[in-house]
Motif scaffolding. Structure first.
Motif, PDB file in Angstrom:
ATOM      1  N   ASP A  21       0.827  -1.205   0.000  1.00 33.93           N
ATOM      2  CA  ASP A  21       0.000   0.000   0.000  1.00 33.93           C
ATOM      3  C   ASP A  21       0.862   1.257   0.000  1.00 33.93           C
ATOM      4  O   ASP A  21       0.528   2.251  -0.665  1.00 33.93           O
ATOM      5  CB  ASP A  21      -0.935  -0.007   1.216  1.00 33.93           C
ATOM      6  CG  ASP A  21      -1.983  -1.112   1.125  1.00 33.93           C
ATOM      7  OD1 ASP A  21      -2.174  -1.658   0.019  1.00 33.93           O
ATOM      8  OD2 ASP A  21      -2.597  -1.427   2.167  1.00 33.93           O
ATOM      9  N   CYS A  24       2.230   1.721  -3.480  1.00 36.08           N
ATOM     10  CA  CYS A  24       1.174   2.228  -4.373  1.00 36.08           C
ATOM     11  C   CYS A  24       0.958   3.721  -4.187  1.00 36.08           C
ATOM     12  O   CYS A  24       0.811   4.478  -5.154  1.00 36.08           O
ATOM     13  CB  CYS A  24      -0.134   1.492  -4.112  1.00 36.08           C
ATOM     14  SG  CYS A  24      -0.138  -0.222  -4.640  1.00 36.08           S
ATOM     15  N   GLY A  45      -3.737  -3.678  -5.233  1.00 37.96           N
ATOM     16  CA  GLY A  45      -3.294  -2.345  -4.850  1.00 37.96           C
ATOM     17  C   GLY A  45      -3.259  -1.411  -6.039  1.00 37.96           C
ATOM     18  O   GLY A  45      -2.460  -1.584  -6.957  1.00 37.96           O
TER      19      GLY A  45
END
Length: 247
Positions: A21, A24, A45
């Motif tokens: 995460d 991303c 993601g």
């Protein structure tokens, strides 16, 4: 290391998800951690609408998994990030996760289109297209909205996911060492327990051996005393001694 170890055995999925995460958010690129068979370990993601729709179809999902599997296998063989075209023609990157020479999975990123068509043509397509997504107007619409980036930026992303993959490898090795130490500790504890039981058994055996030697002498001596007592003392005294011996 056990050949059938799964990536989840060596790495906390929540930690992998957190790493993914963060990546991303920093790069705005789609990211996924897959196992050695190409199956997702983490949640998706920053996936593009194009890839979400592709994976919503069973055949499309199967093709994506096969594509991730082949990319991970090639990256493992190369020993470095592998940039390629997926079955749908998007540009992806696979960085291998290898622990003690065992390929456990891959860090995947991409789902982009290169700005340079010439550079795109140089990329290998690992499996041939089997879905004619161009016939789906919605897929065409989603494709047109896919992020266009430079090869330089994609290579920088490849270096980043390699660092993340190496972090996972380090955690995996630490987990293996910890497990081995745990097993060694359990073995030592079991060994000490068995040794203590053996020592107790030996002491009990020695005690019984001594008792077996003492008891006959004790009985022999006591019976001799009673025999003599029966001659020297009244019968009541002899009877009292016999009852005491019985007790």
């Amino acid at each position: 290391m056990n050949e059938f170890f799964h990536l989840c055995d060596l790495a906390d999925v929540d930690v992998l998800q957190e790493i993914q995460d963060s990546f991303c958010e920093a790069t705005q690129l789609a990211t996924l951690v897959s196992d050695r068979w190409g199956k997702p370990v983490t949640g998706i993601g920053n996936f593009t609408s194009f890839c979400k729709r592709m994976r919503s179809n069973p055949k499309g999902e199967a093709m994506c998994i096969q594509s991730d599997f082949e990319a991970g296998r090639i990256a493992r063989k190369l020993g470095k990030p592998f940039i390629y075209l997926c079955h749908a023609g998007l540009v992806d990157v696979a960085a291998p996760i290898v622990v003690e020479n065992h390929h456990l999975g891959s860090m995947m990123t991409g789902q982009v289109v290169l700005k340079s068509e010439e550079e795109t043509k140089l990329l290998p397509r690992i499996i041939p297209p089997q879905i004619e997504w161009e016939k789906d107007p919605k897929m065409v619409e989603y494709y047109d909205k896919i992020k266009r980036i430079s090869m330089r930026r994609l290579e920088a992303a490849a270096k980043s996911i390699t660092i993340m993959a190496n972090y996972v490898v380090g955690k995996g090795l630490a987990s293996i060492v910890q497990e081995q130490l745990h097993r060694k500790d359990l073995h030592l504890i079991e060994e000490r327990r068995m040794r203590a039981e053996l020592e107790k058994t030996l002491k009990d055996t020695e005690l019984k051996a001594l008792q077996s030697q003492i008891n006959p002498h004790f009985l022999f001596n006591t019976l001799n005393i009673i025999s003599r007592l029966s001659i020297l003392e009244p019968p009541e005294k002899t009877q009292e001694m016999v009852h005491a011996l019985a007790r």
